[in-house]
Design a protein around this motif. Structure first.
Motif, mmCIF file in Angstrom:
data_model
loop_
_atom_site.group_PDB
_atom_site.id
_atom_site.type_symbol
_atom_site.label_atom_id
_atom_site.label_comp_id
_atom_site.label_asym_id
_atom_site.label_seq_id
_atom_site.Cartn_x
_atom_site.Cartn_y
_atom_site.Cartn_z
ATOM 1 N N MET A 1 1.061 -1.447 0.011
ATOM 2 C CA MET A 1 0.042 -0.371 -0.071
ATOM 3 C C MET A 1 0.676 1.580 0.116
ATOM 4 S SD MET A 1 -3.183 1.177 0.195
ATOM 5 C CE MET A 1 -4.107 0.040 0.657
ATOM 6 N N THR A 2 0.540 2.661 -0.476
ATOM 7 C CA THR A 2 1.230 3.389 -1.009
ATOM 8 C C THR A 2 0.776 4.389 -0.009
ATOM 9 O OG1 THR A 2 1.427 3.195 -3.742
ATOM 10 C CG2 THR A 2 1.892 5.576 -2.201
ATOM 11 N N ALA A 3 2.198 4.816 0.396
ATOM 12 C CA ALA A 3 1.614 5.771 1.729
ATOM 13 C C ALA A 3 1.023 7.065 1.455
ATOM 14 C CB ALA A 3 2.732 6.387 2.505
ATOM 15 N N ALA A 4 0.286 6.674 2.629
ATOM 16 C CA ALA A 4 -0.909 8.610 1.991
ATOM 17 C C ALA A 4 -0.050 9.987 2.052
ATOM 18 C CB ALA A 4 -2.183 8.459 3.059
ATOM 19 N N VAL A 5 -0.264 11.005 1.010
ATOM 20 C CA VAL A 5 0.708 12.199 0.982
ATOM 21 C C VAL A 5 0.010 12.989 1.675
ATOM 22 C CG1 VAL A 5 1.049 13.303 -0.530
ATOM 23 C CG2 VAL A 5 1.751 11.285 -1.949
ATOM 24 N N VAL A 6 0.966 13.160 2.359
ATOM 25 C CA VAL A 6 0.459 13.739 3.963
ATOM 26 C C VAL A 6 1.075 15.627 3.916
ATOM 27 C CG1 VAL A 6 -0.637 15.046 6.615
ATOM 28 C CG2 VAL A 6 -0.732 12.109 5.677
ATOM 29 N N GLU A 7 0.184 16.384 3.887
ATOM 30 C CA GLU A 7 0.566 17.917 3.827
ATOM 31 C C GLU A 7 0.563 18.827 5.149
ATOM 32 O OE1 GLU A 7 0.678 19.829 -0.482
ATOM 33 O OE2 GLU A 7 -1.456 19.059 -0.473
ATOM 34 N N GLY A 8 0.532 19.576 5.339
ATOM 35 C CA GLY A 8 0.374 20.649 6.874
ATOM 36 C C GLY A 8 1.766 21.021 7.358
ATOM 37 N N SER A 9 1.296 20.962 8.922
ATOM 38 C CA SER A 9 2.725 21.426 9.897
ATOM 39 C C SER A 9 2.156 20.818 10.722
ATOM 40 C CB SER A 9 2.817 22.518 9.706
ATOM 41 O OG SER A 9 1.858 23.273 9.882
ATOM 42 N N VAL A 10 3.002 20.384 11.475
ATOM 43 C CA VAL A 10 2.983 20.455 13.109
ATOM 44 C C VAL A 10 4.127 20.907 13.575
ATOM 45 C CG1 VAL A 10 1.834 18.553 13.028
ATOM 46 C CG2 VAL A 10 4.063 17.678 13.478
ATOM 47 N N ARG A 11 3.863 21.517 15.411
ATOM 48 C CA ARG A 11 4.424 22.152 16.327
ATOM 49 C C ARG A 11 5.301 21.102 16.796
ATOM 50 N NH1 ARG A 11 4.367 27.394 16.506
ATOM 51 N NH2 ARG A 11 2.584 28.770 15.883
ATOM 52 N N PRO A 12 6.414 21.830 17.332
ATOM 53 C CA PRO A 12 7.084 20.296 17.555
ATOM 54 C C PRO A 12 6.899 19.042 18.932
ATOM 55 C CG PRO A 12 8.760 22.182 17.735
ATOM 56 C CD PRO A 12 7.157 22.456 16.800
ATOM 57 N N GLY A 13 6.813 18.668 18.694
ATOM 58 C CA GLY A 13 6.451 17.279 19.937
ATOM 59 C C GLY A 13 4.948 16.417 19.396
ATOM 60 N N TRP A 14 4.588 16.671 18.565
ATOM 61 C CA TRP A 14 3.238 16.810 17.762
ATOM 62 C C TRP A 14 3.934 15.869 16.788
ATOM 63 C CZ3 TRP A 14 -1.066 16.508 20.461
ATOM 64 C CH2 TRP A 14 -0.801 17.998 21.790
ATOM 65 N N GLU A 15 4.527 15.848 16.130
ATOM 66 C CA GLU A 15 5.244 14.785 14.823
ATOM 67 C C GLU A 15 4.572 13.145 14.846
ATOM 68 O OE1 GLU A 15 8.756 17.661 16.514
ATOM 69 O OE2 GLU A 15 7.543 15.855 17.258
ATOM 70 N N ALA A 16 4.694 12.463 16.080
ATOM 71 C CA ALA A 16 3.935 11.442 16.081
ATOM 72 C C ALA A 16 2.244 11.674 15.292
ATOM 73 C CB ALA A 16 3.401 10.259 16.676
ATOM 74 N N VAL A 17 1.632 12.467 15.297
ATOM 75 C CA VAL A 17 -0.301 12.343 15.266
ATOM 76 C C VAL A 17 0.319 12.721 13.675
ATOM 77 C CG1 VAL A 17 -1.514 14.153 14.991
ATOM 78 C CG2 VAL A 17 -0.928 13.832 17.509
ATOM 79 N N ARG A 18 1.504 13.185 13.207
ATOM 80 C CA ARG A 18 1.407 13.262 11.275
ATOM 81 C C ARG A 18 1.148 12.120 10.920
ATOM 82 N NH1 ARG A 18 4.028 15.843 6.860
ATOM 83 N NH2 ARG A 18 4.585 18.355 8.277
ATOM 84 N N GLY A 40 -5.494 27.221 23.018
ATOM 85 C CA GLY A 40 -5.673 28.259 21.786
ATOM 86 C C GLY A 40 -4.892 28.077 20.845
ATOM 87 N N ARG A 41 -3.817 27.495 20.479
ATOM 88 C CA ARG A 41 -2.632 27.611 19.712
ATOM 89 C C ARG A 41 -3.310 25.952 18.643
ATOM 90 N NH1 ARG A 41 3.860 27.894 20.338
ATOM 91 N NH2 ARG A 41 3.228 25.866 21.173
ATOM 92 N N LEU A 42 -2.588 26.365 17.299
ATOM 93 C CA LEU A 42 -3.367 25.668 16.804
ATOM 94 C C LEU A 42 -0.975 24.545 16.736
ATOM 95 C CD1 LEU A 42 -4.746 24.162 14.575
ATOM 96 C CD2 LEU A 42 -3.782 25.545 12.931
ATOM 97 N N VAL A 43 -1.234 23.333 17.346
ATOM 98 C CA VAL A 43 -0.451 23.066 17.166
ATOM 99 C C VAL A 43 -0.350 21.347 16.048
ATOM 100 C CG1 VAL A 43 -0.125 22.810 19.579
ATOM 101 C CG2 VAL A 43 -1.698 20.998 18.395
ATOM 102 N N VAL A 44 -1.319 21.188 15.061
ATOM 103 C CA VAL A 44 -1.297 20.292 14.155
ATOM 104 C C VAL A 44 -2.459 20.662 13.312
ATOM 105 C CG1 VAL A 44 -1.939 17.869 13.267
ATOM 106 C CG2 VAL A 44 -0.823 18.120 15.482
ATOM 107 N N ASP A 45 -1.613 20.446 11.795
ATOM 108 C CA ASP A 45 -2.555 21.276 10.835
ATOM 109 C C ASP A 45 -2.091 20.267 10.013
ATOM 110 O OD1 ASP A 45 -4.108 22.371 9.317
ATOM 111 O OD2 ASP A 45 -3.317 24.188 8.631
ATOM 112 N N LEU A 46 -2.984 19.975 8.922
ATOM 113 C CA LEU A 46 -2.508 18.201 8.566
ATOM 114 C C LEU A 46 -3.903 18.187 7.708
ATOM 115 C CD1 LEU A 46 -1.175 16.129 11.740
ATOM 116 C CD2 LEU A 46 -0.264 17.234 9.602
ATOM 117 N N TRP A 47 -3.694 17.977 6.624
ATOM 118 C CA TRP A 47 -4.720 17.132 4.944
ATOM 119 C C TRP A 47 -3.649 16.184 4.526
ATOM 120 C CZ3 TRP A 47 -2.829 22.189 5.577
ATOM 121 C CH2 TRP A 47 -1.638 22.687 4.288
ATOM 122 N N SER A 48 -4.944 15.884 3.477
ATOM 123 C CA SER A 48 -4.435 14.742 2.678
ATOM 124 C C SER A 48 -5.519 14.284 1.850
ATOM 125 C CB SER A 48 -4.333 12.951 3.365
ATOM 126 O OG SER A 48 -4.072 12.410 2.333
#
Length: 405
Positions: A1-18, A40-48
């Motif tokens: 299975m080809t890995a999904a292409v995920v775009e966006g950003s995560v703050r340090p410490g939240w990389e495992a969520v991506r 109140g701060r956006l720490v994960v902002d991802l989309w596929s």
């Protein structure tokens, strides 16, 4: 299975969520967005973007889609705003604000009964009582039908999910108190101050951002629905049986209608909210803290909204024999953690939507989450959506929350 292409950003410490989100999307043909706020701060902002055909429309963080029952939380927020301002009392009779509602044994039904799915009005149509289904987007006719109905059980004595009527019941109370429709009130009092890309009734100017749902499986046929209801031990002519059949038929019809401009523009508050993950997460973040200086509800109001209001009640007979640890739990307009919907663990609250949409928050940690997807599956599941499992665990770990509910 080809890995999904995920775009966006995560703050340090939240990389495992991506990483977890990417794994979840490997098996999803549709597009999806995941957003997480912390204090109140956006720490994960991802989309596929997935593999679905989207009529040539690109998919990104600003794309919007149907939220299904995640919309119910937006409706509840409007009611709680009015309560916090002293204009609405949750424990007051609905008839105080909507006099016609008192008909046929509903004089003592409270606003809290509506918010907690205890009102005994789970469908717009009642074949046994001769109430035909009103036109799908005729709000006035639907409200009149609900006011004229006799409840299926004594309000407050049992609970059962009001899949579509919830939005018109609570929405009409908001309209009677505020003088404006639920969609207009939400836009003015919630979405506007927070800058949300979330509407109950999509404006035409925002149509270019809309991404349609992808039907993974067809909706159940009327025969399949009837067979499933009969399997619950309900006779075909039982009022609860006819109500459940009517509700299932309307859910299929309104879901199909959301694929049209008229359906998206119409205010169908129980399921017709349209938005993106950033906005769902931002909405919940403003319930448990400040977001750019805006907090929607006080801690005491949120505490009342997420306190259990159905744990002591049975399902209406004969469904009460199915009561168990995995049954739904409700506060006032929000779902609470259970075996089939763990959310962010004990103390969290939120609301899921058909097909996998999800919004939730954990007040103690200041974490808020929004997940919006386009793949619409009609397959019932006793557990959480499989796409949620890994990234939800990763969010909890990053936030220092217990890994198990």
């Amino acid at each position: 299975m080809t890995a999904a292409v995920v775009e966006g950003s995560v703050r340090p410490g939240w990389e495992a969520v991506r990483d977890a989100f990417a794994r979840a999307q490997e098996h999803d043909p549709g597009a999806a967005q995941l957003a997480v706020h912390r204090h109140g701060r956006l720490v994960v902002d991802l989309w596929s973007a997935g593999t679905a055909v989207r009529n040539g429309r690109p998919f990104g963080p600003d794309s919007v889609g149907v939220l299904m029952s995640v919309s119910k939380a937006a409706v509840a927020v409007c009611a709680h705003l009015l309560a916090e301002r002293g204009a609405l009392e949750p424990d007051a009779p609905v008839a105080r604000y909507w006099p016609e509602f008192a008909a046929r044994g509903k004089a003592d039904t409270t606003v809290a009964d509506l918010l907690a799915h205890r009102a005994g009005l789970p469908a717009f149509a009642d074949e046994a009582a001769g109430v035909a289904p009103p036109a799908l987007f005729d709000r006035d006719a639907r409200v009149r039908a609900l006011a004229a109905m006799r409840p299926l059980w004594r309000p407050g004595s049992a609970f059962l999910y009001h899949a579509l009527t919830y939005g018109h019941l609570v929405g009409e109370v908001v309209r009677r108190v505020s003088g404006t429709s639920i969609g207009a009130f939400f836009s003015r009092e919630v979405a506007g101050p927070l800058g949300l890309d979330l509407w109950i009734g999509l404006p035409r100017r925002e149509e270019y951002r809309f991404v349609p749902q992808l039907a993974v499986r067809p909706a159940p046929t009327a025969e399949q629905t009837a067979a499933a209801i009969a399997g619950l031990g309900l006779a075909p002519d039982d009022r609860l049986s006819t109500a459940l059949r009517a509700s299932a038929a309307e859910l299929a019809a309104v879901t199909e209608a959301f694929g049209t401009r008229r359906g998206r523009a119409g205010e169908f508050p129980a399921a017709g909210g349209i938005g993106n993950a950033r906005s769902v997460s931002r909405l919940y973040a403003a319930l448990v803290g400040r977001v750019d200086g805006v907090r929607l509800l006080s801690p005491s109001t949120v505490g009342r909204a997420r306190a259990p209001h159905t744990d002591h009640l049975p399902l209406p007979a004969p469904l009460d024999r199915f009561d168990g640890p995995g049954r739904s739990r409700f506060g006032l307009g929000f779902e609470l953690p259970r075996a089939g919907l763990p959310l962010l663990g004990e103390g969290s609250f939120g609301h899921a939507g058909a097909g996998g949409r999800l919004g939730m928050a954990h007040p103690g940690s200041g974490v808020a989450v929004g997940y919006v997807c386009t793949a619409m599956s009609w397959e019932p599941s006793a557990g959480p959506d499989p796409r949620w499992a890994e990234w939800t665990a990763a969010v909890r770990e990053a936030a220092g929350l217990p890994g198990r509910v």
